[in-house]
Design an enzyme around this catalytic site. Structure first.
Site, PDB file in Angstrom:
ATOM      1  CG  HIS A  66     -37.386 -15.602 -46.602  1.00 63.42           C
ATOM      2  ND1 HIS A  66     -36.993 -15.662 -47.919  1.00 63.42           N
ATOM      3  CD2 HIS A  66     -36.976 -16.755 -46.037  1.00 63.42           C
ATOM      4  CE1 HIS A  66     -36.386 -16.816 -48.144  1.00 63.42           C
ATOM      5  NE2 HIS A  66     -36.356 -17.494 -47.018  1.00 63.42           N
ATOM      6  CG  HIS A  92     -43.918 -12.634 -40.614  1.00 62.68           C
ATOM      7  ND1 HIS A  92     -44.516 -13.690 -39.970  1.00 62.68           N
ATOM      8  CD2 HIS A  92     -44.482 -12.597 -41.851  1.00 62.68           C
ATOM      9  CE1 HIS A  92     -45.382 -14.263 -40.784  1.00 62.68           C
ATOM     10  NE2 HIS A  92     -45.380 -13.612 -41.937  1.00 62.68           N
ATOM     11  CG  HIS A  94     -45.344 -10.667 -46.098  1.00 57.68           C
ATOM     12  ND1 HIS A  94     -44.644 -11.725 -46.626  1.00 57.68           N
ATOM     13  CD2 HIS A  94     -45.975 -11.154 -45.001  1.00 57.68           C
ATOM     14  CE1 HIS A  94     -44.843 -12.810 -45.901  1.00 57.68           C
ATOM     15  NE2 HIS A  94     -45.654 -12.494 -44.903  1.00 57.68           N
ATOM     16  CD  GLU A 106     -47.446 -12.660 -48.278  1.00 54.39           C
ATOM     17  OE1 GLU A 106     -47.763 -13.275 -47.242  1.00 54.39           O
ATOM     18  OE2 GLU A 106     -46.693 -13.134 -49.163  1.00 54.39           O
ATOM     19  CG  HIS A 119     -48.891 -12.225 -42.283  1.00 54.55           C
ATOM     20  ND1 HIS A 119     -48.265 -12.829 -43.345  1.00 54.55           N
ATOM     21  CD2 HIS A 119     -49.996 -11.599 -42.794  1.00 54.55           C
ATOM     22  CE1 HIS A 119     -48.952 -12.569 -44.457  1.00 54.55           C
ATOM     23  NE2 HIS A 119     -50.000 -11.836 -44.146  1.00 54.55           N
ATOM     24  CB  THR A 201     -47.981 -16.365 -47.887  1.00 56.76           C
ATOM     25  OG1 THR A 201     -47.076 -15.770 -46.945  1.00 56.76           O
ATOM     26  CG2 THR A 201     -49.409 -16.102 -47.463  1.00 56.76           C
ATOM     27  CB  THR A 202     -43.146 -18.630 -46.960  1.00 56.25           C
ATOM     28  OG1 THR A 202     -43.560 -18.979 -45.632  1.00 56.25           O
ATOM     29  CG2 THR A 202     -43.094 -17.111 -47.087  1.00 56.25           C
TER      30      THR A 202
HETATM   31  O1  1SD Z   1     -43.885 -16.302 -44.099  1.00 57.40           O
HETATM   32  C1  1SD Z   1     -44.269 -16.947 -42.914  1.00 57.40           C
HETATM   33  C2  1SD Z   1     -43.147 -17.848 -42.459  1.00 57.40           C
HETATM   34  O2  1SD Z   1     -42.015 -17.073 -42.113  1.00 57.40           O
HETATM   35  C3  1SD Z   1     -43.582 -18.647 -41.282  1.00 57.40           C
HETATM   36  O3  1SD Z   1     -43.842 -17.760 -40.241  1.00 57.40           O
HETATM   37  C4  1SD Z   1     -44.822 -19.412 -41.654  1.00 57.40           C
HETATM   38  C5  1SD Z   1     -45.369 -20.181 -40.487  1.00 57.40           C
HETATM   39  O4  1SD Z   1     -45.930 -19.339 -39.569  1.00 57.40           O
HETATM   40  O5  1SD Z   1     -45.842 -18.532 -42.069  1.00 57.40           O
HETATM   41  C6  1SD Z   1     -45.537 -17.751 -43.156  1.00 57.40           C
HETATM   42  S1  1SD Z   1     -46.956 -16.730 -43.370  1.00 57.40           S
HETATM   43  O6  1SD Z   1     -47.983 -17.529 -44.025  1.00 57.40           O
HETATM   44  O7  1SD Z   1     -47.382 -16.223 -42.086  1.00 57.40           O
HETATM   45  N1  1SD Z   1     -46.577 -15.545 -44.327  1.00 57.40           N
HETATM   46 ZN    ZN Z   2     -46.498 -13.760 -43.607  1.00 56.25          ZN
END
Ligand code: 1SD
Ligand code: ZN
Length: 260
Positions: A66, A92, A94, A106, A119, A201-202
């Site tokens: 992802h 990570h 997006h 996002e 993020h 957000t996932t």
């Molecule tokens: O998309 C991430 C997911 O991979 C995981 O890291 C989760 C928990 O930290 O968070 C989401 S996000 O809300 O940081 N996009």
């Molecule tokens: Zn994220």
């Protein structure tokens, strides 16, 4: 494992809530930040980021199907700016790229979507003993979010990171990086930010994140953005792009800002 997707198949983002009920909650992320409705909070403290610079060690960088995710050491912390201390877990991105012009942040600002978004995920290490324990608690997580815009110059602090993407092209692949300076990958100015209570957000979309979205974007060159958008593949060996969720209703939440 999970079979959710962003835009294809039966469990695309419009249907996440059918399997992951929290995705249909009323404190979801991301949101569209509308400047006219933001409330300035003069008592909001500036953040102090500790241990973000010049780290040496072994840091896992992986393609999770992802996104690209770098696991972060527990020496990286937010030590001021929140009521509790938060310890970094991973970061990570997006991004967009469905066609040549598509942006992929996002969060959006007055409806405008930036090129991409970073993020940096932290958990409340004052109250909880691990990310696993904290991830579904209302005060469990803090994510620092940064926008990317494209500019004329290469951002050399991203050169190694972007070159390494070719080594983890396929979903599930990972590699070890030995030098990491997250502070240099962020904007210089961290004084202007927005703050609100939201969710992952996932899936499973736990409503556990205190979001801090910084106003100053990070600039990458056009070619750098293109490399981010076109190098990785997802679980179906298709180009991993447009890995962002659409804005969710604000409902009765208020977005605060650290600046007027
Ligand atoms: O998309 C991430 C997911 O991979 C995981 O890291 C989760 C928990 O930290 O968070 C989401 S996000 O809300 O940081 N996009
Ligand atoms: Zn994220």
């Amino acid at each position: 494992g999970e079979k959710w997707t962003y835009s294809e198949g039966e469990l695309d983002q419009k249907h996440w809530a059918e399997k992951f009920h929290e995705c249909g909650g009323n404190q979801q992320s991301p949101i569209d930040i509308q400047r006219r409705k933001v409330r300035y909070n003069p008592r909001m403290d500036q953040l102090v980021l500790t241990g973000y610079e010049d780290m040496r060690g072994s840091f896992l960088m992986k393609n999770n199907g992802h996104s690209v995710e770098i696991q972060l050491p527990d020496t990286m912390m937010i030590t001021k700016g929140f009521p509790d201390h938060y310890t970094a877990v991973q970061m990570h991105l997006h991004w967009g790229g469905w066609d040549l012009e598509a942006s992929g942040s996002e969060h959006t600002m007055d409806g405008i979507r930036y090129m991409a978004e970073l993020h940096v995920v932290h958990y409340n290490s004052q109250k909880y003993s691990s990310f696993q324990e904290a991830k579904d608690k209302p005060d469990g997580l803090a994510v620092l979010a940064f926008f990317y815009e494209d500019g004329h110059f290469e951002n050399t602090y991203y050169s190694d990171f972007l070159a390494n993407l070719a080594n983890i092209k396929y979903a599930g692949q990972s590699m070890i990086i030995t030098n990491l300076n997250v502070r240099s990958m962020l904007p210089e100015n961290l004084n202007h930010f927005f703050r609100y209570q939201g969710s992952l957000t996932t899936p499973p979309c736990h409503e556990s994140i205190l979001w801090t979205v910084f106003e100053t974007p990070i600039t990458l060159s056009h070619n750098q953005i293109r490399k981010l958008e076109s190098t990785l593949m997802d679980h179906e060996n298709k180009t991993l792009w447009n890995d962002y969720r659409m804005a969710q209703p604000l409902n009765d939440r208020v977005v605060e800002s650290s600046f007027l």
